[in-house]
Design a protein around this motif. Structure first.
Motif, PDB file in Angstrom:
ATOM      1  N   THR A   1      27.104  91.457 113.121  1.00 38.08           N
ATOM      2  CA  THR A   1      27.954  91.709 111.954  1.00 38.08           C
ATOM      3  C   THR A   1      28.930  92.819 112.315  1.00 38.08           C
ATOM      4  O   THR A   1      28.699  93.593 113.242  1.00 38.08           O
ATOM      5  CB  THR A   1      27.133  92.125 110.709  1.00 38.08           C
ATOM      6  OG1 THR A   1      26.320  93.248 111.027  1.00 38.08           O
ATOM      7  CG2 THR A   1      26.281  90.981 110.198  1.00 38.08           C
ATOM      8  N   GLU A   2      30.018  92.849 111.582  1.00 38.85           N
ATOM      9  CA  GLU A   2      31.067  93.837 111.857  1.00 38.85           C
ATOM     10  C   GLU A   2      30.520  95.261 111.760  1.00 38.85           C
ATOM     11  O   GLU A   2      29.769  95.587 110.840  1.00 38.85           O
ATOM     12  CB  GLU A   2      32.194  93.667 110.831  1.00 38.85           C
ATOM     13  CG  GLU A   2      33.321  94.647 110.998  1.00 38.85           C
ATOM     14  CD  GLU A   2      34.386  94.499 109.919  1.00 38.85           C
ATOM     15  OE1 GLU A   2      35.326  95.298 109.958  1.00 38.85           O
ATOM     16  OE2 GLU A   2      34.271  93.620 109.062  1.00 38.85           O
ATOM     17  N   LYS A   3      30.898  96.074 112.713  1.00 39.98           N
ATOM     18  CA  LYS A   3      30.504  97.482 112.684  1.00 39.98           C
ATOM     19  C   LYS A   3      31.410  98.209 111.692  1.00 39.98           C
ATOM     20  O   LYS A   3      32.629  98.019 111.710  1.00 39.98           O
ATOM     21  CB  LYS A   3      30.635  98.085 114.086  1.00 39.98           C
ATOM     22  CG  LYS A   3      30.109  99.490 114.171  1.00 39.98           C
ATOM     23  CD  LYS A   3      30.064  99.997 115.600  1.00 39.98           C
ATOM     24  CE  LYS A   3      29.517 101.411 115.600  1.00 39.98           C
ATOM     25  NZ  LYS A   3      29.401 101.953 116.930  1.00 39.98           N
TER      26      LYS A   3
END
Length: 173
Positions: free
Chosen positions: A9-11
């Protein structure tokens, strides 16, 4: 499965990985889905670790849920050893003063609490106050000398680039 979800998932600059990975992911997904009520529900867990409490509080700030943040922060201010999160909150009323106070406390090798407050305050100065001169001055005198992760360095560099573009200083961008 949880570790895979974390890795793919996006940081987000303001979330710190916690040993309580399930709660970390709940907070992250609640933020992504813009569900502050879910974040408040997570904060009610008496076993929630300090890192995830700060993650949840910062998520409320990022969702611009200032009253919810203030209420939840007030409940926990004696147990949270982090002056930076409140400086970030104060940027909503006086970003210049928040930055000034943050710079007094900022170390040359800042931790996540310092960096996320710095980024949040800079974003307020850019997008709310439009105080570009203060941002470029702070960058030249302080930010470019900080020892921070590559991810945060790139994020801060992108903010400075936005400032230069907004000032129409294309060559500096």
């Amino acid at each position: 499965l949880l570790e895979s979800l974390y890795l793919h998932t996006e940081k987000l600059y303001f979330l710190e990985k916690s040993s309580g990975l399930l709660n970390f992911l709940k907070i992250k997904l609640s933020f992504i889905l813009e569900k502050p009520a879910s974040i408040i529900e997570i904060l009610q867990d008496p076993k929630l670790d300090e890192i995830n409490i700060k993650n949840a509080l910062f998520s409320l700030l990022e969702l611009n849920q200032l009253e919810l943040f203030k209420s939840e922060f007030t409940k926990r201010k004696n147990s949270i050893n982090d002056p930076f999160i409140y400086l970030a909150y104060e940027a909503n009323t006086n970003a210049e003063k928040s930055l000034e106070n943050l710079l007094k406390l900022l170390t040359s090798k800042p931790n996540i609490n310092e960096v996320r407050a710095l980024i949040y305050i800079l974003e307020k100065l850019i997008f709310k106050d439009h105080n570009y001169k203060l941002i470029t001055k702070t960058h030249d005198e302080v930010i470019k000398n900080l020892e921070i992760s590559e991810f945060n360095k790139l994020y801060l560099d992108s903010l400075i680039t936005k400032v230069y573009l907004l000032e129409e200083k294309i060559k500096l961008a």
